[in-house]
Design an enzyme around this catalytic site. Structure first.
Site, PDB file in Angstrom:
ATOM      1  N   GLY A  43       0.821  -1.208   0.000  1.00 36.03           N
ATOM      2  CA  GLY A  43       0.000   0.000   0.000  1.00 36.03           C
ATOM      3  C   GLY A  43       0.853   1.254   0.000  1.00 36.03           C
ATOM      4  O   GLY A  43       2.086   1.189   0.090  1.00 36.03           O
ATOM      5  N   SER A  44       0.195   2.399  -0.098  1.00 35.89           N
ATOM      6  CA  SER A  44       0.928   3.655  -0.266  1.00 35.89           C
ATOM      7  C   SER A  44       1.617   4.116   1.023  1.00 35.89           C
ATOM      8  O   SER A  44       2.681   4.740   0.954  1.00 35.89           O
ATOM      9  CB  SER A  44      -0.024   4.748  -0.775  1.00 35.89           C
ATOM     10  OG  SER A  44      -1.096   4.911   0.127  1.00 35.89           O
ATOM     11  N   GLY A  99      -0.008  -1.210   6.404  1.00 36.83           N
ATOM     12  CA  GLY A  99      -1.075  -0.218   6.447  1.00 36.83           C
ATOM     13  C   GLY A  99      -2.409  -0.870   6.761  1.00 36.83           C
ATOM     14  O   GLY A  99      -2.469  -2.064   7.065  1.00 36.83           O
ATOM     15  N   ALA A 100      -3.478  -0.089   6.690  1.00 30.45           N
ATOM     16  CA  ALA A 100      -4.816  -0.636   6.921  1.00 30.45           C
ATOM     17  C   ALA A 100      -5.841   0.256   6.246  1.00 30.45           C
ATOM     18  O   ALA A 100      -5.583   1.427   5.967  1.00 30.45           O
ATOM     19  CB  ALA A 100      -5.118  -0.728   8.408  1.00 30.45           C
ATOM     20  N   ASP A 101      -7.012  -0.332   5.976  1.00 28.75           N
ATOM     21  CA  ASP A 101      -8.091   0.449   5.368  1.00 28.75           C
ATOM     22  C   ASP A 101      -9.062   0.964   6.419  1.00 28.75           C
ATOM     23  O   ASP A 101      -9.673   2.007   6.242  1.00 28.75           O
ATOM     24  CB  ASP A 101      -8.832  -0.419   4.337  1.00 28.75           C
ATOM     25  CG  ASP A 101      -7.878  -0.874   3.249  1.00 28.75           C
ATOM     26  OD1 ASP A 101      -7.296  -0.001   2.582  1.00 28.75           O
ATOM     27  OD2 ASP A 101      -7.659  -2.085   3.119  1.00 28.75           O
ATOM     28  N   LYS A 111      -8.361  -4.881   5.971  1.00 28.99           N
ATOM     29  CA  LYS A 111      -7.239  -4.708   5.052  1.00 28.99           C
ATOM     30  C   LYS A 111      -7.603  -5.337   3.709  1.00 28.99           C
ATOM     31  O   LYS A 111      -8.564  -6.062   3.601  1.00 28.99           O
ATOM     32  CB  LYS A 111      -5.974  -5.373   5.617  1.00 28.99           C
ATOM     33  CG  LYS A 111      -5.348  -4.539   6.726  1.00 28.99           C
ATOM     34  CD  LYS A 111      -4.037  -5.115   7.233  1.00 28.99           C
ATOM     35  CE  LYS A 111      -3.002  -5.399   6.204  1.00 28.99           C
ATOM     36  NZ  LYS A 111      -2.672  -4.281   5.294  1.00 28.99           N
ATOM     37  N   GLU A 120      -0.460 -10.603   3.387  1.00 31.19           N
ATOM     38  CA  GLU A 120      -0.334  -9.698   4.540  1.00 31.19           C
ATOM     39  C   GLU A 120      -0.735 -10.422   5.825  1.00 31.19           C
ATOM     40  O   GLU A 120      -0.095 -10.264   6.861  1.00 31.19           O
ATOM     41  CB  GLU A 120      -1.205  -8.455   4.347  1.00 31.19           C
ATOM     42  CG  GLU A 120      -0.652  -7.500   3.303  1.00 31.19           C
ATOM     43  CD  GLU A 120      -1.571  -6.337   2.985  1.00 31.19           C
ATOM     44  OE1 GLU A 120      -1.064  -5.292   2.574  1.00 31.19           O
ATOM     45  OE2 GLU A 120      -2.801  -6.479   3.125  1.00 31.19           O
ATOM     46  N   LYS A 138      -8.582   6.591   8.644  1.00 31.59           N
ATOM     47  CA  LYS A 138      -8.802   5.134   8.702  1.00 31.59           C
ATOM     48  C   LYS A 138      -9.445   4.692  10.029  1.00 31.59           C
ATOM     49  O   LYS A 138      -9.837   3.532  10.162  1.00 31.59           O
ATOM     50  CB  LYS A 138      -7.472   4.394   8.522  1.00 31.59           C
ATOM     51  CG  LYS A 138      -6.708   4.753   7.245  1.00 31.59           C
ATOM     52  CD  LYS A 138      -7.397   4.247   6.015  1.00 31.59           C
ATOM     53  CE  LYS A 138      -6.672   4.529   4.715  1.00 31.59           C
ATOM     54  NZ  LYS A 138      -5.482   3.783   4.481  1.00 31.59           N
TER      55      LYS A 138
HETATM   56  C1  5RP Z   1      -3.271  -3.729   0.853  1.00 31.23           C
HETATM   57  C2  5RP Z   1      -3.608  -3.184   2.183  1.00 31.23           C
HETATM   58  C3  5RP Z   1      -3.104  -1.834   2.500  1.00 31.23           C
HETATM   59  O1  5RP Z   1      -2.322  -1.907   3.641  1.00 31.23           O
HETATM   60  C4  5RP Z   1      -4.277  -0.923   2.730  1.00 31.23           C
HETATM   61  O2  5RP Z   1      -5.072  -0.933   1.566  1.00 31.23           O
HETATM   62  C5  5RP Z   1      -3.819   0.507   3.046  1.00 31.23           C
HETATM   63  O3  5RP Z   1      -3.246   1.089   1.929  1.00 31.23           O
HETATM   64  P1  5RP Z   1      -2.832   2.618   1.904  1.00 31.23           P
HETATM   65  O4  5RP Z   1      -1.694   2.790   2.853  1.00 31.23           O
HETATM   66  O5  5RP Z   1      -2.467   2.875   0.459  1.00 31.23           O
HETATM   67  O6  5RP Z   1      -4.042   3.423   2.309  1.00 31.23           O
HETATM   68  O7  5RP Z   1      -4.264  -3.803   2.994  1.00 31.23           O
HETATM   69  O8  5RP Z   1      -3.856  -4.979   0.641  1.00 31.23           O
END
Ligand code: 5RP
Length: 243
Positions: A43-44, A99-101, A111, A120, A138
């Site tokens: 993720g970013s 990271g996480a959503d 995630k 992950e 988030k």
């Molecule tokens: C990828 C993930 C990422 O960690 C999640 O989507 C967060 O991404 P970002 O830092 O771009 O918001 O679970 O599968």
């Protein structure tokens, strides 16, 4: 080994969210110690952490090996000259940064919006410590609000799994690819179903039910996996801990 990333235009000013993501990434990189086997999330936000870890390795001559959770993380690790290893060689991971959503107050997570949830979860599960980094958008009172749960599904089983998930009350969407026709194919060769359950009152129970459906490879519900979360906001960073 440069050139996989997107060009950053010189006049592009980072907004508060990008600054917050960079700040938590930099803070997370400080948790890396010499000799560590590291899990690299996707993720970013994690991308910023991978850059920082690379810098520390080179500046401090650290002996670190990393296990990436996706092709994205693998390519970024190579670009930042982070030596790689595998679970075959190192089954004990000292620290995973990911990271996480969505993050609730018990540090349970959704995630997988980047599609890397299965690797992950395996890497997080094999880790002594899991450190999550994210910006404050988030955080949520309850998981599932305005946030579907990504579910990795064996293509053979897709219609069956779709029906089973819908019978649980969710709306399902087969994730479509950008710059390719048809569905997203994960790094493991599977589909992703984004399942919108609305607010999830009992994520632990939902996880058990979903994992009992044949054909579901993995779900994006990460229950009791995060040890700490670094949150970046408009005015600074805060750390949330388990318990
Ligand atoms: C990828 C993930 C990422 O960690 C999640 O989507 C967060 O991404 P970002 O830092 O771009 O918001 O679970 O599968």
């Amino acid at each position: 080994m440069k050139g996989w990333g997107k060009w950053k235009l010189k006049h592009e000013k980072p907004n508060w969210k990008e600054k917050a993501k960079k700040a938590v990434a930099k803070e997370a990189a400080k948790h890396v110690e010499n000799g560590f086997i590291l899990g690299l999330g996707s993720g970013s936000t994690t991308a910023y952490a991978i850059k920082e870890i690379g810098k520390r390795i080179r500046r401090e001559n650290l002996k670190i090996y990393a296990i990436p959770t996706s092709y994205q993380a693998m390519l970024q690790a190579i670009e930042n000259r982070i030596p790689l290893t595998t679970l075959y060689e190192n089954l004990e991971i000292d620290l995973t940064i990911d990271g996480a959503d969505q993050i609730d107050k018990n540090l349970n997570l959704i995630k997988g919006h980047g599609g890397a949830l299965t690797r992950e979860k395996i890497v997080a599960s094999a880790s002594k410590k899991v450190l999550i980094i994210a910006d404050e958008t988030k955080l949520t009172e309850k998981l599932g609000k305005n946030c579907p749960v990504p579910i990795e599904v064996l293509p053979f089983a897709f219609p069956y799994v779709k029906r089973k998930i819908e019978q649980l009350g969710a709306k399902t969407y087969l994730r479509e690819a950008n710059n390719k026709v048809g569905p997203v194919i994960t790094d493991n060769g599977n589909f992703i179903v984004d399942a919108n359950f609305g607010v999830i009152e009992n994520p632990e129970k939902l996880e058990i039910i979903l994992k009992n459906i044949p054909g579901i490879v993995e779900t994006g519900l990460f229950i009791e996996m995060a040890d700490a979360v670094l949150i970046g906001g408009k005015i600074g960073i805060k750390e949330l801990r388990k318990g």
